[in-house]
Design a protein around this motif. Structure first.
Motif, mmCIF file in Angstrom:
data_model
loop_
_atom_site.group_PDB
_atom_site.id
_atom_site.type_symbol
_atom_site.label_atom_id
_atom_site.label_comp_id
_atom_site.label_asym_id
_atom_site.label_seq_id
_atom_site.Cartn_x
_atom_site.Cartn_y
_atom_site.Cartn_z
ATOM 1 N N GLU A 121 22.323 40.639 -64.686
ATOM 2 C CA GLU A 121 23.248 41.443 -63.878
ATOM 3 C C GLU A 121 22.778 42.886 -63.748
ATOM 4 N N ALA A 122 22.245 43.422 -64.842
ATOM 5 C CA ALA A 122 21.826 44.828 -64.833
ATOM 6 C C ALA A 122 20.540 45.047 -64.031
ATOM 7 N N THR A 123 19.702 44.036 -63.950
ATOM 8 C CA THR A 123 18.418 44.213 -63.266
ATOM 9 C C THR A 123 18.446 43.666 -61.838
ATOM 10 N N MET A 126 17.924 46.113 -58.716
ATOM 11 C CA MET A 126 16.537 46.550 -58.517
ATOM 12 C C MET A 126 15.670 45.394 -58.009
ATOM 13 N N ILE A 127 15.881 44.214 -58.597
ATOM 14 C CA ILE A 127 15.107 43.041 -58.190
ATOM 15 C C ILE A 127 15.422 42.673 -56.732
ATOM 16 N N THR A 128 16.706 42.761 -56.374
ATOM 17 C CA THR A 128 17.124 42.460 -54.998
ATOM 18 C C THR A 128 16.472 43.424 -54.010
ATOM 19 N N GLU A 129 16.421 44.677 -54.416
ATOM 20 C CA GLU A 129 15.807 45.692 -53.560
ATOM 21 C C GLU A 129 14.315 45.426 -53.369
ATOM 22 N N LEU A 130 13.644 45.050 -54.436
ATOM 23 C CA LEU A 130 12.208 44.765 -54.335
ATOM 24 C C LEU A 130 11.943 43.546 -53.446
ATOM 25 N N PHE A 131 12.816 42.550 -53.554
ATOM 26 C CA PHE A 131 12.677 41.375 -52.684
ATOM 27 C C PHE A 131 12.957 41.757 -51.226
ATOM 28 N N ASP A 313 8.231 51.827 -64.600
ATOM 29 C CA ASP A 313 8.613 53.116 -64.010
ATOM 30 C C ASP A 313 10.059 53.465 -64.416
ATOM 31 N N ASP A 314 10.527 54.624 -63.962
ATOM 32 C CA ASP A 314 11.852 55.092 -64.380
ATOM 33 C C ASP A 314 12.972 54.139 -63.959
ATOM 34 N N ASP A 315 12.840 53.555 -62.765
ATOM 35 C CA ASP A 315 13.881 52.634 -62.289
ATOM 36 C C ASP A 315 14.015 51.444 -63.225
ATOM 37 N N ALA A 316 12.875 50.906 -63.637
ATOM 38 C CA ALA A 316 12.886 49.731 -64.522
ATOM 39 C C ALA A 316 13.491 50.112 -65.874
ATOM 40 N N GLN A 318 15.536 52.494 -66.472
ATOM 41 C CA GLN A 318 16.955 52.774 -66.301
ATOM 42 C C GLN A 318 17.770 51.478 -66.230
ATOM 43 N N ALA A 319 17.212 50.475 -65.564
ATOM 44 C CA ALA A 319 17.898 49.176 -65.477
ATOM 45 C C ALA A 319 18.058 48.590 -66.882
ATOM 46 N N LEU A 320 17.022 48.729 -67.682
ATOM 47 C CA LEU A 320 17.077 48.234 -69.059
ATOM 48 C C LEU A 320 18.131 49.014 -69.857
ATOM 49 N N GLU A 321 18.153 50.313 -69.607
ATOM 50 C CA GLU A 321 19.121 51.174 -70.302
ATOM 51 C C GLU A 321 20.558 50.797 -69.924
ATOM 52 N N SER A 322 20.785 50.521 -68.652
ATOM 53 C CA SER A 322 22.160 50.192 -68.237
ATOM 54 C C SER A 322 22.568 48.837 -68.825
ATOM 55 N N TYR A 323 21.599 47.937 -68.984
ATOM 56 C CA TYR A 323 21.894 46.664 -69.666
ATOM 57 C C TYR A 323 22.320 46.928 -71.111
#
Ligand code: PCA
Length: 329
Positions: A121-123, A126-131, A313-316, A318-323
């Motif tokens: 859910e947390a990632t 970002m994954i959707t955006e990359l796709f 990178d920072d986005d990745a 941050q996604a881990l941090e929000s998880y």
């Protein structure tokens, strides 16, 4: 001026295309590297049935399993090009595109189904955006059971990893094997029996589930249930294929995808339990790692994590941090 003339024409074309879409049934092809014995494939086939039923046959999806239509590495490029409409891959094989894709193959991040789902859910944004950037849309993602280690003798001493040729399903798992002092080889799930029978590998890292569907007892004797991580498969489609569907079909498809995700995670849990039983019934000795092995796995995992952090990178991050924030609340 030119603009004023072309706009109405474009509208007319768009309308007639939409009208055509409602009368013409769409037939999609979907490719997965995993065989029919995999619960992921069974879930995908159920998804296809659900879509056909919910759309009264306006959209039918044919699932080509076991890499029969397109090889694993070609599935995403094929969906991107529109050669096929949808596909499934082991998410972490996309790690060359971005390290976020392999965040689910890091030890110590998410070691339970609850946490693995929270990580998804947390990632997902970002994954959707990359796709989306490549003209594709995720439909659902489902975790495999936790990864463990299959060997042909009891794994009691970390020194046993020295020079051990270990089959791994992605680059990160290969790094992990390297960190343990072993010699990794990347092998597709469907090539596991050949890798063992030709003596190319001595051991493998995978789940209870794949050990079961690949009849691990034909090649190895022990399964160390090390609960390394719960990696995911992702199912995705071409945005262009989606845009060609009428709205009701699109809604039915997305609804079936949501159900497939929910069902898939449940299937994974159940398949884990059942697979562990089947492994035992077929003579595989299943155990948890002892202290020395645990310590070695921990050290190799810490190294793997540090390596990931250096590439992410920072986005990745941050996604881990929000998880983590979500998990710890
Ligand atoms: N099975 C797949 C991916 C992870 C898993 O449990 C494989 O080993 O290839």
């Amino acid at each position: 001026m030119h603009k004023h003339i072309t706009t109405p024409l474009l509208l007319v074309t768009a309308c007639s295309l939409a009208a055509a879409a409602t009368v013409q049934a769409a037939e999609w092809t979907m490719a997965t590297p995993y065989g029919d014995a995999s619960f992921h494939t069974q879930n995908n086939k159920q998804f296809a049935e659900d879509v056909a039923e919910a759309t009264n046959g306006d959209l039918t999806i044919t699932v080509h399993s076991g890499g029969s239509l397109v090889s694993h590495g070609e599935i995403k490029p094929s969906v991107r090009r529109g050669t096929i409409d949808a596909g499934e891959v082991f998410l972490s094989i996309l790690s060359n595109d971005d390290p976020i894709f392999e965040v689910d193959t890091l030890p110590g991040v998410a070691g339970s189904y609850e946490d693995a789902y929270a990580l998804w859910e947390a990632t997902k944004p970002m994954i959707t955006e990359l796709f989306a950037y490549e003209g594709m849309v995720p439909l659902y993602a489902v975790a495999w059971p936790a990864q463990g280690i299959y060997t042909s003798e009891p794994l009691t001493d970390p020194d046993q990893f020295d020079g051990l040729r270990v089959r791994a399903p992605n680059i990160n798992t290969q790094r992990f094997v390297d960190n343990l002092g072993g010699s990794p080889t990347e092998t597709e799930e469907s090539d596991i029996p050949t890798a063992f029978s030709t003596g190319r590998v001595d051991a493998m890292i995978t789940s209870s589930s794949t050990g079961n569907s690949m009849a691990a007892w034909d090649y190895v004797t022990d399964y160390t249930d090390a609960n390394l991580w719960l990696p995911k498969n992702i199912v995705f489609m071409s945005q262009r294929s989606f845009d060609r569907l009428d709205e009701a079909t699109q809604d039915a498809l997305m609804e079936a995808a949501a159900r497939a995700e929910e069902r898939g995670w449940q299937m994974s849990r159940e398949n884990n339990e059942a697979s562990l039983e089947t492994l035992k019934e077929n003579g595989i000795s299943v155990s948890e790692p002892n202290e020395a092995v645990s310590a070695a796995l921990q050290a190799a995992g810490d190294e793997l994590f540090a390596d990931w952090e250096s590439r992410a990178d920072d986005d990745a991050k941050q996604a881990l941090e929000s998880y983590r924030e979500q998990r710890d609340n």
